[in-house]
Design a protein around this motif. Structure first.
Motif, PDB file in Angstrom:
ATOM      1  N   LEU A  26       0.827  -1.215   0.000  1.00  0.00           N
ATOM      2  CA  LEU A  26       0.000   0.000   0.000  1.00  0.00           C
ATOM      3  C   LEU A  26       0.858   1.260   0.000  1.00  0.00           C
ATOM      4  O   LEU A  26       0.601   2.220   0.732  1.00  0.00           O
ATOM      5  N   LEU A  27       1.873   1.258  -0.872  1.00  0.00           N
ATOM      6  CA  LEU A  27       2.751   2.406  -1.041  1.00  0.00           C
ATOM      7  C   LEU A  27       2.413   3.123  -2.346  1.00  0.00           C
ATOM      8  O   LEU A  27       1.888   2.537  -3.280  1.00  0.00           O
ATOM      9  N   GLY A  28       2.731   4.398  -2.399  1.00  0.00           N
ATOM     10  CA  GLY A  28       2.464   5.176  -3.604  1.00  0.00           C
ATOM     11  C   GLY A  28       0.986   5.338  -3.892  1.00  0.00           C
ATOM     12  O   GLY A  28       0.582   5.417  -5.058  1.00  0.00           O
ATOM     13  N   LEU A  29       0.159   5.382  -2.852  1.00  0.00           N
ATOM     14  CA  LEU A  29      -1.286   5.430  -3.067  1.00  0.00           C
ATOM     15  C   LEU A  29      -1.755   6.753  -3.657  1.00  0.00           C
ATOM     16  O   LEU A  29      -2.789   6.791  -4.341  1.00  0.00           O
ATOM     17  N   CYS A  30      -1.039   7.833  -3.416  1.00  0.00           N
ATOM     18  CA  CYS A  30      -1.477   9.130  -3.946  1.00  0.00           C
ATOM     19  C   CYS A  30      -1.566   9.106  -5.468  1.00  0.00           C
ATOM     20  O   CYS A  30      -2.635   9.352  -6.040  1.00  0.00           O
ATOM     21  N   PRO A  31      -0.487   8.789  -6.200  1.00  0.00           N
ATOM     22  CA  PRO A  31      -0.625   8.699  -7.658  1.00  0.00           C
ATOM     23  C   PRO A  31      -1.475   7.516  -8.098  1.00  0.00           C
ATOM     24  O   PRO A  31      -2.182   7.594  -9.103  1.00  0.00           O
ATOM     25  N   LEU A  32      -1.426   6.420  -7.351  1.00  0.00           N
ATOM     26  CA  LEU A  32      -2.203   5.237  -7.715  1.00  0.00           C
ATOM     27  C   LEU A  32      -3.689   5.554  -7.763  1.00  0.00           C
ATOM     28  O   LEU A  32      -4.396   5.150  -8.699  1.00  0.00           O
ATOM     29  N   LEU A  33      -4.179   6.304  -6.806  1.00  0.00           N
ATOM     30  CA  LEU A  33      -5.597   6.625  -6.748  1.00  0.00           C
ATOM     31  C   LEU A  33      -5.959   7.796  -7.652  1.00  0.00           C
ATOM     32  O   LEU A  33      -7.042   7.823  -8.242  1.00  0.00           O
ATOM     33  N   ALA A  34      -5.054   8.756  -7.785  1.00  0.00           N
ATOM     34  CA  ALA A  34      -5.393   9.986  -8.509  1.00  0.00           C
ATOM     35  C   ALA A  34      -5.335   9.829 -10.021  1.00  0.00           C
ATOM     36  O   ALA A  34      -6.148  10.415 -10.743  1.00  0.00           O
ATOM     37  N   VAL A  35      -4.392   9.038 -10.523  1.00  0.00           N
ATOM     38  CA  VAL A  35      -4.156   8.971 -11.965  1.00  0.00           C
ATOM     39  C   VAL A  35      -4.927   7.838 -12.628  1.00  0.00           C
ATOM     40  O   VAL A  35      -5.064   7.800 -13.847  1.00  0.00           O
ATOM     41  N   SER A  36      -5.473   6.937 -11.831  1.00  0.00           N
ATOM     42  CA  SER A  36      -6.080   5.725 -12.391  1.00  0.00           C
ATOM     43  C   SER A  36      -7.523   5.923 -12.827  1.00  0.00           C
ATOM     44  O   SER A  36      -8.347   5.035 -12.680  1.00  0.00           O
ATOM     45  N   ASN A  37      -7.836   7.105 -13.373  1.00  0.00           N
ATOM     46  CA  ASN A  37      -9.213   7.312 -13.835  1.00  0.00           C
ATOM     47  C   ASN A  37      -9.468   6.676 -15.193  1.00  0.00           C
ATOM     48  O   ASN A  37     -10.612   6.523 -15.598  1.00  0.00           O
ATOM     49  N   ASN A  38      -8.407   6.317 -15.921  1.00  0.00           N
ATOM     50  CA  ASN A  38      -8.582   5.513 -17.131  1.00  0.00           C
ATOM     51  C   ASN A  38      -7.318   4.709 -17.398  1.00  0.00           C
ATOM     52  O   ASN A  38      -6.284   4.905 -16.761  1.00  0.00           O
ATOM     53  N   LEU A  39      -7.408   3.797 -18.346  1.00  0.00           N
ATOM     54  CA  LEU A  39      -6.337   2.839 -18.592  1.00  0.00           C
ATOM     55  C   LEU A  39      -5.062   3.502 -19.106  1.00  0.00           C
ATOM     56  O   LEU A  39      -3.959   3.170 -18.671  1.00  0.00           O
ATOM     57  N   VAL A  40      -5.185   4.460 -20.026  1.00  0.00           N
ATOM     58  CA  VAL A  40      -4.007   5.063 -20.652  1.00  0.00           C
ATOM     59  C   VAL A  40      -3.209   5.888 -19.648  1.00  0.00           C
ATOM     60  O   VAL A  40      -1.976   5.786 -19.583  1.00  0.00           O
ATOM     61  N   ASN A  41      -3.878   6.704 -18.850  1.00  0.00           N
ATOM     62  CA  ASN A  41      -3.172   7.489 -17.837  1.00  0.00           C
ATOM     63  C   ASN A  41      -2.446   6.579 -16.853  1.00  0.00           C
ATOM     64  O   ASN A  41      -1.297   6.839 -16.470  1.00  0.00           O
ATOM     65  N   ASP A 183     -23.723   1.467 -25.739  1.00  0.00           N
ATOM     66  CA  ASP A 183     -24.828   2.309 -25.260  1.00  0.00           C
ATOM     67  C   ASP A 183     -24.881   2.373 -23.735  1.00  0.00           C
ATOM     68  O   ASP A 183     -25.959   2.359 -23.120  1.00  0.00           O
ATOM     69  N   TYR A 184     -23.711   2.455 -23.133  1.00  0.00           N
ATOM     70  CA  TYR A 184     -23.622   2.476 -21.673  1.00  0.00           C
ATOM     71  C   TYR A 184     -23.728   3.911 -21.169  1.00  0.00           C
ATOM     72  O   TYR A 184     -23.048   4.810 -21.682  1.00  0.00           O
ATOM     73  N   GLN A 185     -24.545   4.134 -20.172  1.00  0.00           N
ATOM     74  CA  GLN A 185     -24.750   5.476 -19.642  1.00  0.00           C
ATOM     75  C   GLN A 185     -23.631   5.898 -18.681  1.00  0.00           C
ATOM     76  O   GLN A 185     -23.441   7.086 -18.444  1.00  0.00           O
ATOM     77  N   GLY A 186     -22.932   4.930 -18.143  1.00  0.00           N
ATOM     78  CA  GLY A 186     -21.794   5.246 -17.281  1.00  0.00           C
ATOM     79  C   GLY A 186     -22.149   5.341 -15.810  1.00  0.00           C
ATOM     80  O   GLY A 186     -23.264   5.723 -15.442  1.00  0.00           O
ATOM     81  N   LEU A 187     -21.188   4.992 -14.982  1.00  0.00           N
ATOM     82  CA  LEU A 187     -21.317   5.106 -13.532  1.00  0.00           C
ATOM     83  C   LEU A 187     -20.377   6.218 -13.070  1.00  0.00           C
ATOM     84  O   LEU A 187     -19.161   6.043 -13.033  1.00  0.00           O
ATOM     85  N   LEU A 188     -20.940   7.373 -12.747  1.00  0.00           N
ATOM     86  CA  LEU A 188     -20.138   8.544 -12.416  1.00  0.00           C
ATOM     87  C   LEU A 188     -19.225   8.291 -11.225  1.00  0.00           C
ATOM     88  O   LEU A 188     -18.094   8.788 -11.182  1.00  0.00           O
ATOM     89  N   LEU A 189     -19.700   7.522 -10.262  1.00  0.00           N
ATOM     90  CA  LEU A 189     -18.904   7.263  -9.059  1.00  0.00           C
ATOM     91  C   LEU A 189     -17.538   6.684  -9.394  1.00  0.00           C
ATOM     92  O   LEU A 189     -16.540   7.006  -8.741  1.00  0.00           O
ATOM     93  N   ALA A 190     -17.456   5.840 -10.417  1.00  0.00           N
ATOM     94  CA  ALA A 190     -16.188   5.198 -10.767  1.00  0.00           C
ATOM     95  C   ALA A 190     -15.142   6.212 -11.227  1.00  0.00           C
ATOM     96  O   ALA A 190     -13.942   5.988 -11.064  1.00  0.00           O
ATOM     97  N   ALA A 191     -15.587   7.310 -11.815  1.00  0.00           N
ATOM     98  CA  ALA A 191     -14.655   8.321 -12.308  1.00  0.00           C
ATOM     99  C   ALA A 191     -14.235   9.314 -11.233  1.00  0.00           C
ATOM    100  O   ALA A 191     -13.270  10.053 -11.417  1.00  0.00           O
ATOM    101  N   LEU A 192     -14.948   9.338 -10.125  1.00  0.00           N
ATOM    102  CA  LEU A 192     -14.665  10.285  -9.054  1.00  0.00           C
ATOM    103  C   LEU A 192     -13.701   9.688  -8.036  1.00  0.00           C
ATOM    104  O   LEU A 192     -13.516   8.475  -7.981  1.00  0.00           O
ATOM    105  N   PRO A 193     -13.067  10.539  -7.191  1.00  0.00           N
ATOM    106  CA  PRO A 193     -12.111  10.021  -6.202  1.00  0.00           C
ATOM    107  C   PRO A 193     -12.644   8.901  -5.312  1.00  0.00           C
ATOM    108  O   PRO A 193     -11.918   7.934  -5.054  1.00  0.00           O
ATOM    109  N   PRO A 194     -13.897   8.960  -4.834  1.00  0.00           N
ATOM    110  CA  PRO A 194     -14.367   7.812  -4.028  1.00  0.00           C
ATOM    111  C   PRO A 194     -14.339   6.495  -4.795  1.00  0.00           C
ATOM    112  O   PRO A 194     -14.110   5.437  -4.201  1.00  0.00           O
ATOM    113  N   GLY A 195     -14.551   6.564  -6.101  1.00  0.00           N
ATOM    114  CA  GLY A 195     -14.499   5.347  -6.905  1.00  0.00           C
ATOM    115  C   GLY A 195     -13.124   4.718  -6.909  1.00  0.00           C
ATOM    116  O   GLY A 195     -12.991   3.488  -7.001  1.00  0.00           O
TER     117      GLY A 195
END
Length: 228
Positions: A26-41, A183-195
């Motif tokens: 559980l090291l490096g959690l700051c970038p791990l959580l912040a940058v992982s909003n999509n696969l490429v980033n 045709d997916y409407q998306g789950l907003l929570l997954a894109a936000l920090p709590p996700g």
């Protein structure tokens, strides 16, 4: 019959699974959580971190005979900072959009506990070949955590995988991505920090479940041979 695991196999297993920086240490959690909003980033930061980890471990192992114990930590930080600066310059020149997207999370690779921890705990005590391989495997393990979390969040938020691949692999891949859920409407929570926190928790729980299943299976007694 007892099988002996070689040193390189153990290093690989530790970095990728048993002692994975993201899922176990559980090291490096700051970038791990912040940058992982999509696969490429996530993949971009994972590759950058893997490069810095591999090279810093190699350099620290090379210079360990001439570095005094009293000043070793500042020296390690200077080595890591120099490598991070190289990564920043390369990304600014060749992957400028990704460089701007990752922002502050590129320079703070310097303070990533995974990197300084491996330099102190492993590279400073082992020969160059093993230190370099340890850095590569720990970097790959951290990248694996990033990619899994980034892919899961992108899938849940957009129903796709690999959006914006051209930012990392060139204009030939512009518009190329995998639509997993049409045709997916998306789950907003997954894109936000709590996700990010929820997703990481689910991945850690999944790893722990696999470990327990494997431990239970290997601990189960073998059936007794049938009597003749």
């Amino acid at each position: 019959m007892t099988t002996t695991v070689g040193p390189y196999a153990k290093i690989a297993r530790d970095g990728l699974w048993t002692n994975n920086p993201g899922f176990v240490q559980l090291l490096g959690l700051c970038p791990l959580l912040a940058v992982s909003n999509n696969l490429v980033n996530a993949l971009a930061l994972g590759l950058a971190t893997m490069f810095v980890l591999t090279m810093s471990n190699t350099i620290v192992s090379l210079i360990r005979p001439v570095v005094r114990q009293e000043i070793r930590i500042p020296i390690y930080v200077m080595v890591i900072a120099a490598l991070v600066t190289i990564v920043e310059l390369v990304m600014n020149a060749w992957f400028n959009t990704l460089y701007n997207i990752l922002g502050i999370f590129l320079p703070i690779i310097t303070t990533n506990c995974v990197i300084i921890g491996r330099a102190e705990a492993y590279a400073a005590k082992n020969p160059v070949n093993r230190a370099a391989f340890d850095g590569l495997m720990m970097g790959a393990g951290f990248g694996l955590a990033l990619v899994l979390l980034g892919g899961m969040r992108e899938l849940l938020a957009q129903g796709t995988l690999g959006t914006d691949l051209h930012l990392l692999f060139g204009e030939a891949l512009r518009g190329v991505h995998l639509t997993v859920i049409p045709d997916y409407q998306g789950l907003l929570l997954a894109a936000l920090p709590p996700g990010a926190f929820i997703g990481l928790g689910l991945l850690i729980a999944g790893k722990n479940w696999i470990d327990r299943r494997y431990a239970a299976r290997t601990a189960a007694p073998s059936p007794a041979p049938a009597a003749a």
